[in-house]
Design an enzyme around this catalytic site. Sequence first.
Site, short mmCIF file in Angstrom:
data_model
loop_
_atom_site.label_atom_id
_atom_site.label_comp_id
_atom_site.label_asym_id
_atom_site.label_seq_id
_atom_site.Cartn_x
_atom_site.Cartn_y
_atom_site.Cartn_z
N GLU A 271 0.85 -1.19 0.00
CA GLU A 271 0.00 0.00 0.00
C GLU A 271 0.88 1.24 0.00
O GLU A 271 1.92 1.25 0.69
CB GLU A 271 -0.91 0.00 1.24
N HIS A 295 -7.82 1.34 2.13
CA HIS A 295 -7.67 0.93 3.54
C HIS A 295 -8.43 1.89 4.48
O HIS A 295 -7.88 2.39 5.47
CB HIS A 295 -6.18 0.88 3.93
P1 NAI Z 1 -9.92 -10.45 15.98
O1 NAI Z 1 -8.60 -10.86 16.54
O2 NAI Z 1 -10.97 -10.02 16.92
O3 NAI Z 1 -10.53 -11.67 15.11
C1 NAI Z 1 -9.77 -12.41 14.22
C2 NAI Z 1 -10.38 -13.82 14.16
O4 NAI Z 1 -9.71 -14.56 13.14
C3 NAI Z 1 -10.22 -14.59 15.46
O5 NAI Z 1 -11.46 -15.11 15.86
C4 NAI Z 1 -9.23 -15.69 15.09
O6 NAI Z 1 -9.41 -16.88 15.83
C5 NAI Z 1 -9.54 -15.89 13.62
N1 NAI Z 1 -8.48 -16.53 12.87
C6 NAI Z 1 -7.14 -16.38 13.00
N2 NAI Z 1 -6.50 -17.17 12.10
C7 NAI Z 1 -7.45 -17.81 11.39
C8 NAI Z 1 -7.42 -18.74 10.33
N3 NAI Z 1 -6.24 -19.17 9.83
N4 NAI Z 1 -8.59 -19.21 9.86
C9 NAI Z 1 -9.77 -18.79 10.38
N5 NAI Z 1 -9.86 -17.89 11.40
C10 NAI Z 1 -8.72 -17.42 11.89
O7 NAI Z 1 -9.60 -9.35 14.90
P2 NAI Z 1 -10.59 -8.23 14.33
O8 NAI Z 1 -10.51 -7.04 15.18
O9 NAI Z 1 -11.90 -8.84 14.05
O10 NAI Z 1 -9.83 -7.86 12.96
C11 NAI Z 1 -9.81 -8.77 11.87
C12 NAI Z 1 -8.92 -8.23 10.76
O11 NAI Z 1 -9.38 -6.95 10.32
C13 NAI Z 1 -7.45 -8.02 11.13
O12 NAI Z 1 -6.65 -8.49 10.07
C14 NAI Z 1 -7.30 -6.55 11.21
O13 NAI Z 1 -5.97 -6.16 10.93
C15 NAI Z 1 -8.26 -6.10 10.13
N6 NAI Z 1 -8.70 -4.70 10.26
C16 NAI Z 1 -8.79 -3.95 9.11
C17 NAI Z 1 -9.21 -2.62 9.17
C18 NAI Z 1 -9.35 -1.82 7.92
O14 NAI Z 1 -9.24 -0.59 8.00
N7 NAI Z 1 -9.59 -2.43 6.80
C19 NAI Z 1 -9.49 -1.98 10.46
C20 NAI Z 1 -9.45 -2.88 11.59
C21 NAI Z 1 -9.03 -4.18 11.48
#
Ligand code: NAI
Length: 412
Positions: A271, A295
């Site tokens: 990015e 993003h």
């Molecule tokens: P979180 O940690 O609450 O949830 C992530 C989930 O993914 C967990 O339940 C975990 O067990 C699961 N997980 C991990 N590895 C896995 C796999 N190999 N297969 C299936 N499930 C798996 O995280 P949250 O807050 O929900 O964020 C999720 C994503 O969103 C992160 O990558 C974060 O960086 C991204 N994000 C993007 C934003 C944007 O501006 N586009 C803003 C905020 C977060």
Amino acid sequence: MEPDTTGDPAALRILLLENIHAVARHALEGQGHAVTALGTSLKEAELIDRINGEGISVLGIRSRTQVTARVFEACPGLVTLGAFCIGTNQIDLDAAGAAGVAVFNAPFSNTRSVAELIIGEIIMLSRQLGDRTREMHQGQWRKVAAGSNEVRGKTLGIVGYGHIGRQVGVLAEMMGMRVVFHDIVQRLPMGNNRAADSLDELLLEADFLTLHVPETPLTHRMIGEAQLGRMKRGARLINASRGTVVDIPALAEALRSGRLAGAAVDVFPVEPEANSSDDFQSELCGLPNVVLTPHIGGSTSEAQENIGREVAGAIARYLTAGTTAGCVSFPDVDLPRMPGTHRLVHVHRNVPGVLGEVNRIIAQHQANILAQVLGTNARIGYVIIDFDAPVAEAICADLGGLATTIRARALA
Ligand code: NAI
């Protein structure tokens, strides 16, 4: 190591940089602190000068201020650091722990913002809104129903059922979608959401697939040619997690071949570092029914306000009660404060025998411990101790003489 007995939080001076939301300033001033807020970030040398010159105990930054090991080493008066943002790459967390500085961030304050974007994109993709609005801006009137669908009754597959995934599941169900999810951890389904037996099963079922996993070796390109090949013909993919989770050339091919009928992508393997007018390139550019966003999943005023409120709240709890819940440089320790108790907190190097030494000093003061909670990680130990008499300051002074003490604080 000098003990820090700044028990009266009203005495603290706070420096907030980088235009942190005003809600943080108001919250901290409301606790009686003296807050200076600047719109800019500061370079290392200037940061050190200001912290030491103005007697700053609490620093607040966003993503641009680099807080290096040198800053922590040169500023022994710094007690806590608020990262008013999601990530903490700009902070040397090991150095923060070694210097006894508790660092707090706000990893989940933009959860709702991301979830709402996903809901909007589900509808955009099912109605080809990106293409229609572009055509209109170019002067074309193309009223078509082919390829447009209601979302009601369609199946949404969620990969990663964490904070964001669950919110998306709840909101999607309110629009009448069937929600199925896959996670590597067993998760309690919200509402009528249902866990799939496997990712492969989810891929077969989903009309829309949305990804909400973190960036890990396991999630690196977890959606590639094979996974896209299992998806329903005409399904749509949404990725607002991390750019490395999807194999972009494979996605572009699936869109060109018509296997997928659309995609919304907010995150990319590479990015641009700053806003620019011509610095973005992707194989996805120009493909039909593909919504590309820079993003912005978590970028809303409400998320900024939540970040301000959450980090300021964590700092206030640390200053008044020593609570480190959510701290990224110390172990997580929380002990509710009971009226009439006197508290000290002690950060130390995690080597054998420290707690014995601490308790020996407490015994010398003939102090009665009402509660004591210890948390450790590989390098740092953190203990909160409550007494029934006002002995915390005197004990703190003695704890300062232990070679293993990083910081000892008596709380008012
Ligand atoms: P979180 O940690 O609450 O949830 C992530 C989930 O993914 C967990 O339940 C975990 O067990 C699961 N997980 C991990 N590895 C896995 C796999 N190999 N297969 C299936 N499930 C798996 O995280 P949250 O807050 O929900 O964020 C999720 C994503 O969103 C992160 O990558 C974060 O960086 C991204 N994000 C993007 C934003 C944007 O501006 N586009 C803003 C905020 C977060």
